[in-house]
Scaffold this active site. Structure first.
Site, PDB file in Angstrom:
ATOM      1  N   ASP A 112       8.384  -6.101  -5.071  1.00 39.28           N
ATOM      2  CA  ASP A 112       7.379  -5.023  -5.056  1.00 39.28           C
ATOM      3  C   ASP A 112       7.430  -4.276  -6.389  1.00 39.28           C
ATOM      4  O   ASP A 112       8.514  -3.998  -6.913  1.00 39.28           O
ATOM      5  CB  ASP A 112       7.698  -4.061  -3.894  1.00 39.28           C
ATOM      6  CG  ASP A 112       6.649  -2.977  -3.741  1.00 39.28           C
ATOM      7  OD1 ASP A 112       5.820  -3.078  -2.801  1.00 39.28           O
ATOM      8  OD2 ASP A 112       6.658  -2.005  -4.557  1.00 39.28           O
ATOM      9  N   ILE A 113       6.224  -4.008  -6.941  1.00 45.51           N
ATOM     10  CA  ILE A 113       6.174  -3.283  -8.225  1.00 45.51           C
ATOM     11  C   ILE A 113       6.586  -1.828  -7.972  1.00 45.51           C
ATOM     12  O   ILE A 113       6.112  -1.188  -7.027  1.00 45.51           O
ATOM     13  CB  ILE A 113       4.760  -3.343  -8.850  1.00 45.51           C
ATOM     14  CG1 ILE A 113       4.305  -4.824  -9.018  1.00 45.51           C
ATOM     15  CG2 ILE A 113       4.717  -2.614 -10.186  1.00 45.51           C
ATOM     16  CD1 ILE A 113       2.873  -5.014  -9.505  1.00 45.51           C
TER      17      ILE A 113
ATOM     18  N   ASP B  43      -5.351  -3.777 -11.202  1.00 47.05           N
ATOM     19  CA  ASP B  43      -5.655  -5.150 -10.748  1.00 47.05           C
ATOM     20  C   ASP B  43      -5.120  -6.186 -11.731  1.00 47.05           C
ATOM     21  O   ASP B  43      -4.526  -7.185 -11.339  1.00 47.05           O
ATOM     22  CB  ASP B  43      -7.175  -5.351 -10.628  1.00 47.05           C
ATOM     23  CG  ASP B  43      -7.729  -4.790  -9.332  1.00 47.05           C
ATOM     24  OD1 ASP B  43      -6.919  -4.320  -8.496  1.00 47.05           O
ATOM     25  OD2 ASP B  43      -8.968  -4.798  -9.146  1.00 47.05           O
TER      26      ASP B  43
ATOM     27  N   GLU C 122       0.780  -4.678  -4.022  1.00 47.05           N
ATOM     28  CA  GLU C 122       1.573  -5.084  -5.191  1.00 47.05           C
ATOM     29  C   GLU C 122       2.882  -5.718  -4.749  1.00 47.05           C
ATOM     30  O   GLU C 122       3.898  -5.626  -5.421  1.00 47.05           O
ATOM     31  CB  GLU C 122       1.849  -3.916  -6.150  1.00 47.05           C
ATOM     32  CG  GLU C 122       1.755  -2.500  -5.637  1.00 47.05           C
ATOM     33  CD  GLU C 122       2.741  -2.109  -4.528  1.00 47.05           C
ATOM     34  OE1 GLU C 122       2.490  -2.539  -3.382  1.00 47.05           O
ATOM     35  OE2 GLU C 122       3.715  -1.386  -4.800  1.00 47.05           O
TER      36      GLU C 122
HETATM   37  P1  GH3 Z   1       7.201   2.101  -4.682  1.00 46.82           P
HETATM   38  O1  GH3 Z   1       8.010   2.041  -5.891  1.00 46.82           O
HETATM   39  O2  GH3 Z   1       7.844   2.866  -3.591  1.00 46.82           O
HETATM   40  O3  GH3 Z   1       6.699   0.793  -4.217  1.00 46.82           O
HETATM   41  O4  GH3 Z   1       5.925   2.970  -5.033  1.00 46.82           O
HETATM   42  P2  GH3 Z   1       4.451   2.460  -5.164  1.00 46.82           P
HETATM   43  O5  GH3 Z   1       3.676   3.530  -5.814  1.00 46.82           O
HETATM   44  O6  GH3 Z   1       4.457   1.135  -5.846  1.00 46.82           O
HETATM   45  O7  GH3 Z   1       4.058   2.241  -3.692  1.00 46.82           O
HETATM   46  P3  GH3 Z   1       2.947   2.886  -2.840  1.00 46.82           P
HETATM   47  O8  GH3 Z   1       2.976   2.121  -1.545  1.00 46.82           O
HETATM   48  O9  GH3 Z   1       3.107   4.339  -2.779  1.00 46.82           O
HETATM   49  O10 GH3 Z   1       1.644   2.572  -3.629  1.00 46.82           O
HETATM   50  C1  GH3 Z   1       1.105   1.311  -3.759  1.00 46.82           C
HETATM   51  C2  GH3 Z   1      -0.245   1.407  -4.363  1.00 46.82           C
HETATM   52  O11 GH3 Z   1      -0.767   0.156  -4.693  1.00 46.82           O
HETATM   53  C3  GH3 Z   1      -1.247   2.062  -3.454  1.00 46.82           C
HETATM   54  C4  GH3 Z   1      -2.470   1.216  -3.515  1.00 46.82           C
HETATM   55  O12 GH3 Z   1      -3.649   1.910  -3.816  1.00 46.82           O
HETATM   56  C5  GH3 Z   1      -2.163   0.285  -4.644  1.00 46.82           C
HETATM   57  N1  GH3 Z   1      -2.764  -0.985  -4.459  1.00 46.82           N
HETATM   58  C6  GH3 Z   1      -2.636  -1.822  -3.396  1.00 46.82           C
HETATM   59  N2  GH3 Z   1      -3.342  -2.952  -3.599  1.00 46.82           N
HETATM   60  C7  GH3 Z   1      -3.959  -2.815  -4.810  1.00 46.82           C
HETATM   61  C8  GH3 Z   1      -4.820  -3.675  -5.554  1.00 46.82           C
HETATM   62  O13 GH3 Z   1      -5.186  -4.775  -5.165  1.00 46.82           O
HETATM   63  N3  GH3 Z   1      -5.231  -3.235  -6.769  1.00 46.82           N
HETATM   64  C9  GH3 Z   1      -4.846  -2.034  -7.258  1.00 46.82           C
HETATM   65  N4  GH3 Z   1      -5.256  -1.671  -8.445  1.00 46.82           N
HETATM   66  N5  GH3 Z   1      -4.050  -1.222  -6.537  1.00 46.82           N
HETATM   67  C10 GH3 Z   1      -3.604  -1.608  -5.345  1.00 46.82           C
HETATM   68 MG    MG Z   2       5.367  -0.481  -4.988  1.00 43.37          MG
HETATM   69 MG    MG Z   3       4.312  -1.806  -1.842  1.00 46.33          MG
END
Ligand code: GH3
Ligand code: MG
Ligand code: MG
Length: 374
Positions: free
Chosen positions: A238-239, A255, A281
């Protein structure tokens, strides 16, 4: 006509018949008329079998001529009677043979028509015209007795056979065309199906396997009979703080970062490892033939490479760079557990990695308790 003459002849013989054939009598008026009638009858018989098409008919024609000559020459009525009776028997025998020949021939031709009609019905279901023509010939044939009619029938049958042949030829040609069009269509459909299945398994953004395809792959992997010999590990990545990237750079750049990460992970693992986008992510890697330490080592290297790289993009006429890290949880498949349990354990390991500061790999073993009660 021959029946009438034959009947007359028999009456004439009866009227001139002496009480004993051996008894010699002078020629009477009845005997003279018998001679004339016998000659007329034999001439008629000769006309009745006009063309000597076969040996029997030829022989019979010669026999008739011989009888006629002998009767013409006969001077004794006893001799005339005897010759006439013998000639009549020869005629009866010929007629019987001839009738037998025609009956056999009729039957054979009727069978032939039946075969032709059956063939046509089987091969060309829609050829009604042909059936009607054959039916008409069959009906006509039943009333036939003259040799010329039979010859005409043969000619018609030959014509119909030609028609049938050409009907069959064009039907075969049509069938071949339909078959080839069908084969082409099936091939296109198969290709479309493969494409559709592929599209269904691919994540549209990253073009790597999607969640559905991963679920199927992991279910297959844990059931693989080789599993008892070769270990299997699962990594979940996970990013870190991805939300910030979205917030700072915008969603479209987010993206592109996700797409870039998919390519980096794929390039960093073995080609036998299976990489999929689990969602958002998050990514998963199925590591076939890798135990927990091996998986931990490989994923540590992957995370290190990602942390050292930076994602570059153009904005407001300048090149900008984004750096980020990833966290990873790994688990090894234990005999008897389900794919779902394995995924859950890798997810818990990822959660631990996040909890313990991110940018790290955490391995999670199956607890003794799950081993005992799972
Ligand atoms: P953590 O280190 O705890 O993983 O923090 P995080 O910010 O990476 O995790 P969080 O779950 O808070 O946020 C993930 C974000 O990823 C929220 C969502 O809008 C974004 N996201 C999910 N899928 C996509 C996508 O396909 N494209 C983009 N640009 N953003 C996405
Ligand atoms: Mg994340
Ligand atoms: Mg995540």
């Amino acid at each position: 006509m021959s029946d009438v003459v034959e009947l007359g002849l028999r009456k004439a013989i009866a009227s001139s018949q002496p009480s004993s054939l051996l008894q010699e009598r002078p020629a009477a008026a009845g005997a003279h008329s018998l001679k004339g009638l016998a000659e007329a009858f034999l001439r008629l018989m000769a006309d009745f079998s006009p063309d000597a098409a076969d040996d029997d008919t030829r022989e019979f024609a010669a026999e008739l001529k011989d009888f006629r000559d002998q009767i013409a020459r006969s001077s004794q009525d006893q001799e005339t009677r005897q010759l006439t009776i013998t000639a009549l028997r020869a005629c009866e025998q010929f007629l019987r043979k001839s009738r037998q020949f025609h009956t056999t021939r009729q039957q054979e031709l009727r069978d032939l028509i039946g075969i032709l009609r059956d063939t046509a019905r089987h091969v060309t279901g829609d050829n009604n015209e042909f059936h009607a023509a054959m039916q008409a010939i069959t009906d006509r044939f039943c009333g036939m007795s003259q040799i010329d009619d039979i010859r005409e029938l043969k000619r018609q049958m030959a014509d119909e056979a030609v028609t049938l042949q050409s009907t069959l030829d064009s039907k075969q040609k049509r069938d071949a065309e339909v078959m080839s069009a069908l084969a082409e269509r099936v091939e296109t459909l198969q290709k479309n199906l493969i494409d559709a299945e592929e599209q269904l398994s691919l994540d549209p953004l990253t073009k790597i396997m999607n969640r559905g395809a991963f679920d199927r792959a992991i279910a297959r992997a844990v059931k693989d009979p080789r599993r008892t010999k070769a270990p299997l590990a699962l990594a979940m990545l996970d990013i870190d703080h991805f939300k910030r990237i979205n917030d700072t750079c915008g969603h479209p750049i987010g993206d592109r970062v996700i797409l870039c990460v998919a390519q980096w992970i794929t390039a960093a693992v073995r080609h036998t490892d299976l990489v999929a986008r689990y969602g958002g992510e998050e990514f998963v890697v199925i590591l076939d033939d890798a135990d927990l330490p091996a998986a931990e080592k490989r994923l540590t290297s992957v995370l290190k490479q990602i942390a050292e790289r930076s994602f570059e993009y153009q904005a407001d006429g300048e090149t900008r760079a984004v750096r980020f890290t990833m966290s990873c949880g790994v688990a090894q498949f234990a005999a008897g557990e389900s794919a779902q349990e394995l995924v859950q354990r890798a997810d818990q390991a990822l959660y631990d990695a996040k909890k313990h500061g991110r940018n790290r790999v955490v391995a999670r073993r199956r607890s003794m308790l799950s081993g005992l009660f799972g």
